[in-house]
Design an enzyme around this catalytic site. Structure first.
Site, short mmCIF file in Angstrom:
data_model
loop_
_atom_site.label_atom_id
_atom_site.label_comp_id
_atom_site.label_asym_id
_atom_site.label_seq_id
_atom_site.Cartn_x
_atom_site.Cartn_y
_atom_site.Cartn_z
N ASP A 1 13.33 0.81 41.90
CA ASP A 1 13.02 0.88 43.33
C ASP A 1 13.66 2.09 43.98
O ASP A 1 13.06 2.76 44.82
CB ASP A 1 13.51 -0.39 44.04
CG ASP A 1 12.57 -1.56 43.81
OD1 ASP A 1 11.43 -1.33 43.35
OD2 ASP A 1 12.98 -2.71 44.09
N ARG B 1 9.10 -9.87 30.65
CA ARG B 1 9.68 -11.12 30.17
C ARG B 1 8.69 -12.26 30.38
O ARG B 1 8.24 -12.49 31.52
CB ARG B 1 10.98 -11.39 30.94
CG ARG B 1 11.85 -12.43 30.23
CD ARG B 1 13.23 -12.39 30.81
NE ARG B 1 13.20 -13.00 32.14
CZ ARG B 1 14.10 -13.86 32.57
NH1 ARG B 1 15.09 -14.21 31.79
NH2 ARG B 1 14.02 -14.37 33.77
N ASP C 1 18.44 -1.84 42.41
CA ASP C 1 17.32 -1.75 41.47
C ASP C 1 17.00 -0.27 41.24
O ASP C 1 16.54 0.42 42.14
CB ASP C 1 16.11 -2.49 42.04
CG ASP C 1 14.98 -2.57 41.01
OD1 ASP C 1 14.59 -3.69 40.68
OD2 ASP C 1 14.51 -1.51 40.55
N THR D 1 8.67 -18.51 27.75
CA THR D 1 9.55 -18.42 26.57
C THR D 1 10.82 -17.63 26.88
O THR D 1 11.79 -17.69 26.12
CB THR D 1 8.83 -17.70 25.41
OG1 THR D 1 8.57 -16.36 25.82
CG2 THR D 1 7.52 -18.38 25.04
N1 URA Z 1 18.06 -3.35 36.58
C1 URA Z 1 18.34 -2.64 37.70
O1 URA Z 1 17.53 -1.83 38.14
N2 URA Z 1 19.52 -2.85 38.31
C2 URA Z 1 20.45 -3.71 37.85
O2 URA Z 1 21.52 -3.83 38.45
C3 URA Z 1 20.14 -4.43 36.68
C4 URA Z 1 18.95 -4.24 36.06
#
Ligand code: URA
Length: 210
Positions: free
Chosen positions: A204, A105, A201, A109
């Site tokens: 992760d 991203r 995430d 912008t």
């Molecule tokens: N990306 C992720 O890894 N977890 C989320 O909750 C949202 C986007």
């Protein structure tokens, strides 16, 4: 597929999803569960494929037997977390061709910018299955689908582990022709764009980067 959103409520998918969500699940177990769950989701996303028949002989008789019609499917991972779904989907569809879409991203912008794009040839003649575990805001998924369409894809399905209502709405607005298959439609996004209750995430957790 007829429906825009399919939530796979199979007990084995829901059971595995609970352990994927659990913050005490270690990386090795998370990866294994992700592989198993994505194989089950791949089973659902490949429903209603166009079929043809092939002449074979069993040890008993000749017969016309069903096989999937058309060119080999294209599986496209939206980097980086999409890679966590590849092995499980390939367990079910070992002959699929594989592509990758990388987006980031732009902080000024706020628009998604492509940094990597490598997809199989003849995308227009293949069923394309785009994979990303988390359909959160839907912005990067919608942008990735835009790029696949620009590359010629006309028959696309989207496979994710978790979806938010916001992400589903965004995809429906941008790509009403792309059916979504997920293990859960979660409650909502938080202020940082993470899915609640979610699983944190996904990148992760699968790559052990936190
Ligand atoms: N990306 C992720 O890894 N977890 C989320 O909750 C949202 C986007």
């Amino acid at each position: 597929m007829d429906q825009h959103l399919t939530v796979v409520d199979h007990p084995m998918v829901q059971h595995k999803l609970t352990y994927l969500r659990d913050e005490t699940t270690p990386t090795n177990h998370f990866r294994q569960l992700l592989r198993e769950t994505s194989q089950l989701l791949a089973y659902e996303v490949t429903r209603n494929l166009e079929m043809t028949t092939k002449s074979i002989r069993t040890p008993m008789v000749g017969m016309e037997s069903p096989v999937v019609a058309g060119k080999k499917m294209a599986l496209v991972s939206i980097l980086r977390a999409g890679n966590g779904l590849l092995d499980g989907v390939l367990d079910l569809i070992p002959s699929a061709r594989v592509g990758f879409v990388g987006l980031y991203r732009d902080e000024e912008t706020l628009k998604p910018v492509k940094y990597y794009f490598k997809v199989p040839s003849h995308l227009d003649q293949r069923l394309v299955i785009a994979v990303d575990p988390m359909l959160a805001t839907g912005n990067s998924s919608a942008a990735a689908i835009d790029m696949l369409k620009e590359a010629g894809a006309t028959n696309i399905r989207f496979l994710c582990l978790l979806a938010s209502p916001e992400g589903v709405a965004r995809m429906k607005e941008a790509h009403p022709d792309v059916p979504i298959v997920t293990a859960s439609l979660d409650e909502r996004l938080n202020e940082k764009g993470y899915i609640l209750p979610g699983l944190g995430d996904a990148g992760d957790r699968m790559f052990g980067t936190k």
